[in-house]
Design a protein around this motif. Sequence first.
Motif, PDB file in Angstrom:
ATOM      1  N   VAL A  63      13.963   0.043  22.428  1.00  0.00           N
ATOM      2  CA  VAL A  63      13.416  -0.827  21.385  1.00  0.00           C
ATOM      3  C   VAL A  63      12.389  -0.082  20.535  1.00  0.00           C
ATOM      4  CG1 VAL A  63      12.167  -2.956  20.889  1.00  0.00           C
ATOM      5  CG2 VAL A  63      13.782  -2.896  22.793  1.00  0.00           C
ATOM      6  N   LEU A  64      12.663   0.026  19.239  1.00  0.00           N
ATOM      7  CA  LEU A  64      11.765   0.685  18.297  1.00  0.00           C
ATOM      8  C   LEU A  64      11.304  -0.328  17.256  1.00  0.00           C
ATOM      9  CD1 LEU A  64      13.769   3.993  17.661  1.00  0.00           C
ATOM     10  CD2 LEU A  64      11.934   3.630  19.313  1.00  0.00           C
ATOM     11  N   ARG A  65      10.072  -0.209  16.800  1.00  0.00           N
ATOM     12  CA  ARG A  65       9.523  -1.110  15.787  1.00  0.00           C
ATOM     13  C   ARG A  65       9.162  -0.302  14.544  1.00  0.00           C
ATOM     14  NH1 ARG A  65       7.064  -5.573  18.165  1.00  0.00           N
ATOM     15  NH2 ARG A  65       6.781  -6.344  16.033  1.00  0.00           N
ATOM     16  N   VAL A  66       9.481  -0.859  13.386  1.00  0.00           N
ATOM     17  CA  VAL A  66       9.108  -0.220  12.131  1.00  0.00           C
ATOM     18  C   VAL A  66       8.772  -1.324  11.132  1.00  0.00           C
ATOM     19  CG1 VAL A  66      11.569  -0.005  11.524  1.00  0.00           C
ATOM     20  CG2 VAL A  66       9.847   1.318  10.262  1.00  0.00           C
ATOM     21  N   ARG A 120       8.994   9.534   5.331  1.00  0.00           N
ATOM     22  CA  ARG A 120       9.073   9.828   3.900  1.00  0.00           C
ATOM     23  C   ARG A 120       8.971   8.544   3.072  1.00  0.00           C
ATOM     24  NH1 ARG A 120      12.712  14.063   5.472  1.00  0.00           N
ATOM     25  NH2 ARG A 120      14.587  12.794   5.183  1.00  0.00           N
ATOM     26  N   ALA A 121       9.311   7.416   3.681  1.00  0.00           N
ATOM     27  CA  ALA A 121       9.210   6.115   2.992  1.00  0.00           C
ATOM     28  C   ALA A 121       7.860   5.453   3.264  1.00  0.00           C
ATOM     29  CB  ALA A 121      10.335   5.194   3.447  1.00  0.00           C
ATOM     30  N   GLY A 122       6.980   6.184   3.950  1.00  0.00           N
ATOM     31  CA  GLY A 122       5.635   5.678   4.218  1.00  0.00           C
ATOM     32  C   GLY A 122       5.550   4.716   5.386  1.00  0.00           C
ATOM     33  N   LYS A 123       6.533   4.765   6.290  1.00  0.00           N
ATOM     34  CA  LYS A 123       6.521   3.865   7.440  1.00  0.00           C
ATOM     35  C   LYS A 123       6.598   4.660   8.740  1.00  0.00           C
ATOM     36  CE  LYS A 123       8.487  -0.073   4.991  1.00  0.00           C
ATOM     37  NZ  LYS A 123       9.523  -1.122   4.973  1.00  0.00           N
ATOM     38  N   LYS A 124       5.956   4.116   9.761  1.00  0.00           N
ATOM     39  CA  LYS A 124       5.901   4.797  11.050  1.00  0.00           C
ATOM     40  C   LYS A 124       6.675   4.012  12.100  1.00  0.00           C
ATOM     41  CE  LYS A 124       2.619   6.548  14.493  1.00  0.00           C
ATOM     42  NZ  LYS A 124       1.189   6.634  14.870  1.00  0.00           N
ATOM     43  N   ILE A 125       7.457   4.738  12.895  1.00  0.00           N
ATOM     44  CA  ILE A 125       8.200   4.120  13.989  1.00  0.00           C
ATOM     45  C   ILE A 125       7.309   4.045  15.224  1.00  0.00           C
ATOM     46  CG2 ILE A 125      10.103   4.462  15.609  1.00  0.00           C
ATOM     47  CD1 ILE A 125      11.814   5.416  13.392  1.00  0.00           C
TER      48      ILE A 125
END
Length: 281
Positions: free
Chosen positions: A105-108, A94-99
């Motif tokens: 370990v996750l990157r955003v 919803r904030a225009g970012k993809k995980i």
Amino acid sequence: MDEILKDLKSLVKSSNKIVKLLNDYCKIRSEPVDNAYILEKNLQTIEKHLPELVAKELVKDLTEWLVEEKKKIDGFKEEFRIKFGQELSALFARAGKKIRGQYPVLRVGLYTLKIDFQFGSVALFFGPEVEKIKSKIPLQSATVFETVKRFDDDLQTHKMTVTEIYETLHQAYKRRLVLTGQSFGEKVLIVKVLNEFVLLRQSKKFLIDPQKSNFREYPRVILSYLMYFLKKSEFFEKNIRLYVATFDATVDKMNALWIPENDEGEGTHYSHISFEKIQNT
């Protein structure tokens, strides 16, 4: 008789302790997915106290119950992992970012999230675990999202114009040359130049009275971000050169600075910087 009474009193005391533990377990068992990891820890505590019970049948029943509950909790834990990931992905989407990435370990964007399900916390880093921003963030999707958003919003407030960054950095480089006795065009440790950069950005109030309350902080993350902002601009192509750090140099933060290459969090460690004279100026 005294020995029997002693054993009975011991059993009552141990039983009361386990009854309390079971009551506490039942309260949080009403939301098994959200409390999966807490349930697991509570079961371990109950199991630890079982040997205190001398009633063999009760121990047998409780042991069988523990085995079945452990199987269920494994399922709850997996449901929690899925639920947490889905909620977090939806919030960032919803904030225009993809995980990107996979547990733990996750990157955003420019950030990395390191998930610790066992202890119920998340650590937030700038870049691929380059600079730790915050640790022990509660393992709640909304809390994690707000923490990242709050830091990212704060980072944007430190953004200077490209012209300001370039001119201040150029001046900082020249100041460093004077201190080291080097000639214009020679490479200088980037961290040392940025130290001068920070001093040049201080207010007159700080220069008159250099105390903590008058000091404007520029943490490494902000300096890295400002360099990234400059690196993307046409100013960077004028006469700035960055030198990639050797592996050994990246270990010591005094010898290198990580700078993003794009908004997806890819970047490079640089050890030195130099300016070249612009022709016809």
